[in-house]
Design an enzyme around this catalytic site. Structure first.
Site, PDB file in Angstrom:
ATOM      1  N   HIS A  23      48.476  23.509  42.909  1.00 54.43           N
ATOM      2  CA  HIS A  23      47.380  23.404  43.727  1.00 54.43           C
ATOM      3  C   HIS A  23      46.722  21.930  43.705  1.00 54.43           C
ATOM      4  O   HIS A  23      46.955  21.375  42.682  1.00 54.43           O
ATOM      5  CB  HIS A  23      46.248  24.162  43.017  1.00 54.43           C
ATOM      6  CG  HIS A  23      45.013  24.535  43.653  1.00 54.43           C
ATOM      7  ND1 HIS A  23      43.896  23.258  43.614  1.00 54.43           N
ATOM      8  CD2 HIS A  23      44.242  25.588  44.500  1.00 54.43           C
ATOM      9  CE1 HIS A  23      42.862  23.864  44.358  1.00 54.43           C
ATOM     10  NE2 HIS A  23      43.205  24.788  44.958  1.00 54.43           N
TER      11      HIS A  23
ATOM     12  N   CYS B 131      45.281  23.681  49.662  1.00 52.60           N
ATOM     13  CA  CYS B 131      43.922  24.147  49.858  1.00 52.60           C
ATOM     14  C   CYS B 131      43.171  23.096  50.653  1.00 52.60           C
ATOM     15  O   CYS B 131      42.756  21.870  50.147  1.00 52.60           O
ATOM     16  CB  CYS B 131      43.471  23.971  48.014  1.00 52.60           C
ATOM     17  SG  CYS B 131      41.558  24.539  48.051  1.00 52.60           S
TER      18      CYS B 131
ATOM     19  N   HIS C 273      44.819  28.351  50.435  1.00 52.12           N
ATOM     20  CA  HIS C 273      43.367  28.449  50.212  1.00 52.12           C
ATOM     21  C   HIS C 273      42.642  28.112  51.654  1.00 52.12           C
ATOM     22  O   HIS C 273      42.608  26.789  51.688  1.00 52.12           O
ATOM     23  CB  HIS C 273      42.743  27.773  48.979  1.00 52.12           C
ATOM     24  CG  HIS C 273      43.389  28.194  47.824  1.00 52.12           C
ATOM     25  ND1 HIS C 273      42.706  27.877  46.484  1.00 52.12           N
ATOM     26  CD2 HIS C 273      44.142  29.413  47.486  1.00 52.12           C
ATOM     27  CE1 HIS C 273      43.600  28.406  45.461  1.00 52.12           C
ATOM     28  NE2 HIS C 273      44.263  29.567  46.178  1.00 52.12           N
TER      29      HIS C 273
ATOM     30  N   ASP D 279      38.581  30.787  49.992  1.00 53.38           N
ATOM     31  CA  ASP D 279      38.620  30.154  48.670  1.00 53.38           C
ATOM     32  C   ASP D 279      36.828  30.463  48.432  1.00 53.38           C
ATOM     33  O   ASP D 279      36.298  31.286  48.743  1.00 53.38           O
ATOM     34  CB  ASP D 279      38.806  28.779  48.669  1.00 53.38           C
ATOM     35  CG  ASP D 279      39.459  28.261  47.177  1.00 53.38           C
ATOM     36  OD1 ASP D 279      39.039  28.824  46.252  1.00 53.38           O
ATOM     37  OD2 ASP D 279      40.012  27.053  47.391  1.00 53.38           O
ATOM     38  N   HIS D 280      36.246  29.434  47.559  1.00 51.38           N
ATOM     39  CA  HIS D 280      35.142  29.555  47.114  1.00 51.38           C
ATOM     40  C   HIS D 280      34.033  30.097  48.130  1.00 51.38           C
ATOM     41  O   HIS D 280      34.250  29.278  49.355  1.00 51.38           O
ATOM     42  CB  HIS D 280      34.659  28.230  46.574  1.00 51.38           C
ATOM     43  CG  HIS D 280      35.442  27.860  45.506  1.00 51.38           C
ATOM     44  ND1 HIS D 280      35.435  26.339  45.053  1.00 51.38           N
ATOM     45  CD2 HIS D 280      36.303  28.388  44.782  1.00 51.38           C
ATOM     46  CE1 HIS D 280      36.388  26.308  44.316  1.00 51.38           C
ATOM     47  NE2 HIS D 280      36.820  27.275  43.886  1.00 51.38           N
TER      48      HIS D 280
ATOM     49  N   TYR E 199      32.672  32.928  43.452  1.00 55.31           N
ATOM     50  CA  TYR E 199      33.490  34.087  43.734  1.00 55.31           C
ATOM     51  C   TYR E 199      32.833  35.326  43.901  1.00 55.31           C
ATOM     52  O   TYR E 199      33.204  36.289  43.240  1.00 55.31           O
ATOM     53  CB  TYR E 199      34.515  34.117  42.796  1.00 55.31           C
ATOM     54  CG  TYR E 199      35.697  32.834  42.709  1.00 55.31           C
ATOM     55  CD1 TYR E 199      36.734  33.323  43.382  1.00 55.31           C
ATOM     56  CD2 TYR E 199      35.712  31.720  42.120  1.00 55.31           C
ATOM     57  CE1 TYR E 199      37.491  32.081  43.436  1.00 55.31           C
ATOM     58  CE2 TYR E 199      36.698  30.853  42.206  1.00 55.31           C
ATOM     59  CZ  TYR E 199      37.781  31.155  42.827  1.00 55.31           C
ATOM     60  OH  TYR E 199      38.619  30.167  43.161  1.00 55.31           O
TER      61      TYR E 199
HETATM   62  C1  CS2 Z   1      40.921  27.445  42.283  1.00 56.62           C
HETATM   63  C2  CS2 Z   1      41.677  26.476  41.382  1.00 56.62           C
HETATM   64  O1  CS2 Z   1      38.843  28.165  41.984  1.00 56.62           O
HETATM   65  C3  CS2 Z   1      39.615  27.537  42.477  1.00 56.62           C
HETATM   66  O2  CS2 Z   1      39.019  26.317  42.936  1.00 56.62           O
HETATM   67  O3  CS2 Z   1      41.277  27.050  43.641  1.00 56.62           O
HETATM   68  O4  CS2 Z   1      40.865  26.592  40.324  1.00 56.62           O
HETATM   69  C4  CS2 Z   1      42.944  26.853  41.334  1.00 56.62           C
HETATM   70  O5  CS2 Z   1      42.918  28.439  40.896  1.00 56.62           O
HETATM   71  C5  CS2 Z   1      43.832  26.237  40.330  1.00 56.62           C
HETATM   72  O6  CS2 Z   1      43.673  24.926  40.108  1.00 56.62           O
HETATM   73  C6  CS2 Z   1      45.120  26.596  40.192  1.00 56.62           C
HETATM   74  O7  CS2 Z   1      45.574  26.419  39.075  1.00 56.62           O
HETATM   75 MN    MN Z   2      41.495  25.968  46.263  1.00 51.84          MN
END
Ligand code: CS2
Ligand code: MN
Length: 355
Positions: free
Chosen positions: A207, A245, A272, A317-318, A331
């Site tokens: 990531h 991402c 992501h 993602d978020h 989340y």
């Molecule tokens: C994820 C990261 O919640 C997030 O932002 O995209 O925390 C991701 O899970 C980690 O960096 C992966 O190890």
């Molecule tokens: Mn991410």
């Protein structure tokens, strides 16, 4: 393409599997053993229990996010060999259950960093926010005191109180550390695990750094096209790939997200998809997934994936916090479900246009 949804596990997430089942199109639960510290081997019995939990819903467990990498591996300390051995055993254990992709990161000390988890948006929702000047002017300890969730706890990953208690030592260990040294330690780790991953049919998907630049003086090596090129070239094995991402990389407006997807598509194993609105002073906020709401052309990202006939897993993602939802920052159920419907809407029309 497979649509995934990140889930933190029963009792650890306000979202439940029956709720996720009601979002159209989701086939994969992006999961982890969230209570496992970085280091030990993931026990077979624990993985089997996850499989049992997913079975009634028909979800697959193809993607794990994350198996965290022990700090001694990033630092290149002698104990790393034992931790690498453990990591290899975890890869073997996961492969017995059909896992195909392991997402992880190689950011020293912290995972993602924000300055406000509930920043107000003009529409009345709240979202994860990063104030550039603040991070440049406070110590990590002071920042941690202000970045709290609704119940007054720290929740950014890697920022847990038990880790913060040792933050001074952690920073000391990285004193004088260069990007080159971090990349060498990455190479050592990847060269050691790649043969096992290849044999087990597992792809490692790193990531990107979030934010995609160095903070608090610690080096970072997964944040722009040049660095990603270097990282992939360092270990050419197919097992050495990316979690792309769009939001992490998109926080730097110099990153051309669409051209990066095009360039790295053969080594992208998990995506992501999220948007981010970047302000002229370098601050950014995680807006809705819709292209028009932020700086990342999410529709063109989907088009690029469709042009390449991407078969891997993507996940929203978020999300923002909307409709008064009480959830883990970034989340919640509602905005991520909206994001999925947007992504699938764009995707479906692209597939129809192909016929
Ligand atoms: C994820 C990261 O919640 C997030 O932002 O995209 O925390 C991701 O899970 C980690 O960096 C992966 O190890
Ligand atoms: Mn991410």
């Amino acid at each position: 393409m497979q649509m995934g949804f990140r889930w933190y596990g029963t009792g650890n997430d306000s979202v439940t599997l029956p709720y996720i089942k009601q979002i159209p199109g989701v086939t994969s639960i992006v999961w982890s053993l969230h209570d496992m510290a970085a280091g030990p081997v993931w026990p077979i019995e624990r993985i089997a229990r996850v499989q049992e939990e997913f079975k009634p819903f028909g979800f697959n467990m193809d993607v794990v996010e994350s198996v965290n990498v022990h700090e001694d591996i990033k630092l290149g300390l002698p104990a790393r060999d034992q931790y690498i051995e453990n990591y290899i055993q975890t890869i073997k254990n996961l492969s017995e259950f059909g896992v195909k992709v392991i997402c992880y990161n190689f950011m020293p000390i912290f995972d993602w960093t924000r300055t406000d988890l509930f920043h107000p948006m003009p529409d009345g929702s709240t979202a994860l926010f990063f104030e550039a000047a603040k991070v440049n002017n406070v110590s990590p300890e002071d920042l941690a005191k202000t970045v709290l969730d609704g119940s007054g706890k720290y929740t950014m990953p890697g920022w847990e109180p038990e880790r913060l208690a040792h933050i001074k030592e952690a920073f000391k260990a990285y004193e004088g550390f260069t990007e080159e040294r971090l990349l060498n330690n990455f190479k050592y780790f990847m060269e050691a695990i790649a043969p096992a991953a290849e044999k087990e049919g597992i792809r490692m998907a790193i990531h990107p750094d979030d934010p995609p630049w160095s903070i608090f003086g610690i080096p970072r090596i997964v944040n722009n096209a040049e660095n990603i090129r270097r990282l992939l070239a360092a270990v050419p094995s197919k097992a050495n790939g990316l979690t792309f991402c769009t939001g992490s990389l998109g926080a730097n407006p110099k990153n051309d997200i669409v051209s990066m997807v095009n360039e790295f598509i053969d080594r992208i194993y998990f995506i992501h998809v999220r948007n981010v609105k970047v302000f002229p002073n370098g601050d950014f906020i995680e807006c809705s997934h819709r292209a028009q709401d932020g700086n990342v052309p999410i529709d063109l990202v989907m088009k690029t994936l469709s042009d390449h006939d991407f078969k891997g897993c993507i996940r929203p993602d978020h999300g923002r916090h909307i409709w008064d939802e009480k959830c883990r920052p970034g989340y919640g159920l509602y905005d991520r479900a909206l994001g999925i419907m947007y992504l699938l809407g764009v995707w479906d029309i692209l597939q129809r246009a192909k016929k």
